[in-house]
Enzyme design. Structure first.
Site, PDB file in Angstrom:
ATOM      1  N   TRP A  21      -0.965   2.778   8.131  1.00 51.56           N
ATOM      2  CA  TRP A  21      -1.957   1.872   8.338  1.00 51.56           C
ATOM      3  C   TRP A  21      -1.264   0.815   9.333  1.00 51.56           C
ATOM      4  CZ3 TRP A  21      -2.581  -2.598   4.684  1.00 51.56           C
ATOM      5  CH2 TRP A  21      -3.405  -3.624   5.023  1.00 51.56           C
ATOM      6  N   TYR A  54      -8.404   4.478  10.220  1.00 54.42           N
ATOM      7  CA  TYR A  54      -7.270   3.848  10.826  1.00 54.42           C
ATOM      8  C   TYR A  54      -7.231   4.001  12.287  1.00 54.42           C
ATOM      9  CZ  TYR A  54      -4.745   3.538   6.174  1.00 54.42           C
ATOM     10  OH  TYR A  54      -4.597   3.619   4.927  1.00 54.42           O
ATOM     11  N   PRO A 207       4.127  -1.516  -0.555  1.00 50.91           N
ATOM     12  CA  PRO A 207       5.267  -1.816  -1.831  1.00 50.91           C
ATOM     13  C   PRO A 207       6.080  -2.924  -1.184  1.00 50.91           C
ATOM     14  CG  PRO A 207       5.884   0.292  -0.464  1.00 50.91           C
ATOM     15  CD  PRO A 207       4.519   0.063   0.063  1.00 50.91           C
ATOM     16  N   ALA A 209       5.063  -5.492   0.632  1.00 50.04           N
ATOM     17  CA  ALA A 209       4.037  -6.630   0.751  1.00 50.04           C
ATOM     18  C   ALA A 209       4.082  -6.971   2.468  1.00 50.04           C
ATOM     19  CB  ALA A 209       4.518  -7.921  -0.015  1.00 50.04           C
ATOM     20  N   ARG A 228       5.254  -8.793  12.628  1.00 48.40           N
ATOM     21  CA  ARG A 228       3.475  -8.211  12.377  1.00 48.40           C
ATOM     22  C   ARG A 228       2.785  -9.530  11.953  1.00 48.40           C
ATOM     23  NH1 ARG A 228       2.167  -3.805   7.974  1.00 48.40           N
ATOM     24  NH2 ARG A 228       3.044  -2.565   9.844  1.00 48.40           N
TER      25      ARG A 228
END
Length: 324
Positions: A21, A54, A207, A209, A228
């Site tokens: 993703w 995706y 996992p 976050a 990101r």
């Protein structure tokens, strides 16, 4: 690497899996996908996750290309169906029509003859659950998928599916794929118990976050340029974590990880894997080194005193509600 069964099924997956993703889909990202999957195999990872939605199929194509050199039986591959893949009224959801058509499309994009684990990406309020489950059962009978699961379904929705499958003698769901990390723990309320009772294993995403639990984001500091969070195209989810109390909590967790001689990401993954109901934790990676670091989490066993200390730190952000 260590491996766990997915629920009560016989399928075994690596405790750390590789997701795609927001990671793979362009030409540049294809090179990253190839390198990361090569490193994943070296590290013993056998589980790879993607979804038709995706990058509107580009994520599946990237994963399929990267997996092409490897023996098909050597890995477990999952993908999903639900979100829109076109503009038509039947180009979305969990109707029999959409499931059957998208399964065929996913097989072509992935370049494989079968999908190991096929997920309903969300619950569809517009389609009877029985219709969805019968379609999945038929795909299993046809050998196009081996197992079926759901993603981000509520405890009540999972219970409904389990009851229907039992009544109609359909193949059982073996997995739920929810978000689960130190800040988002809603599955602990009901879903873990309901799933364990039904023999359904959790394969959790995010996992770390969205990278918050790597420690790269500091309270009061500017965002790293190559992160990101600094990319307006993909930072919609991660921005909800960028709160001072959350980031301060991360700093406290970072100090604890340093005392234990591990990285924050390893501590965070070991915390997720502490629960026997979790079959695998999906990481995202754009660099092979990230995989090398994260897989070490499987050797980190958290004692009760450490888990209690983590709980004390996390009390500072009780009631955290991410924006979705």
């Amino acid at each position: 690497m260590k491996y766990r069964r997915v629920g009560n099924s016989g399928l075994k997956v690596s405790e750390i899996g590789l997701g795609s993703w927001l990671t793979y889909g362009t030409a540049q990202e294809q090179r990253a996908a190839d390198a990361c999957i090569h490193k994943a195999f070296e590290c013993g990872i056998n589980f790879f996750d993607t979804a038709n939605a995706y990058n509107r199929g580009a994520g599946e194509e990237a994963i399929g290309m990267a997996l092409k050199p490897y023996e098909r039986s050597s890995y477990v591959l999952s993908t999903k169906v639900f979100f829109p893949m076109g503009d038509g009224p039947n180009d979305r959801g969990l109707s029999r029509k959409h499931i059957m058509e998208q399964c065929e499309a996913s097989l072509k994009r992935l370049g494989v003859d079968y999908i190991d684990l096929y997920y309903c990406h969300r619950y569809d309020e517009d389609t009877p659950t029985e219709e969805t489950l019968r379609a999945l059962d038929d795909l299993i009978t046809q050998g196009k998928i081996l197992y079926a699961g759901v993603s981000e379904w509520s405890a009540a929705q999972i219970n409904e599916a389990v009851d229907i499958s039992e009544r109609l003698n359909l193949h059982r769901l073996i997995s739920n794929q929810p978000i689960y990390n130190m800040f988002e723990r809603y599955i602990e309320d009901e879903i873990l118990h309901v799933s364990e009772t039904a023999g359904i294993g959790q394969i959790v995403f995010s996992p770390l976050a969205q990278g918050i639990l790597t420690g790269k984001y500091k309270p009061g500091a500017t965002l790293p340029k190559d992160s990101r969070a600094a990319n307006s195209d993909v930072n919609g989810v991660i921005s909800s974590y960028l709160k001072e109390d959350v980031l301060q909590c991360v700093q406290d967790l970072q100090h604890l990880a340093e005392q234990l001689g591990c990285s924050l990401s390893q501590l965070s993954l070991a915390w997720v894997l502490r629960h026997p109901g979790v079959s695998s934790a999906l990481i995202g990676a754009s660099k092979p080194e990230q995989i090398e670091e994260n897989v070490k989490a499987v050797d980190l066993v958290l004692q009760e005193d450490i888990i209690s200390e983590i709980s004390q730190i996390l009390k500072k952000v009780e009631g955290f509600a991410p924006l979705r």
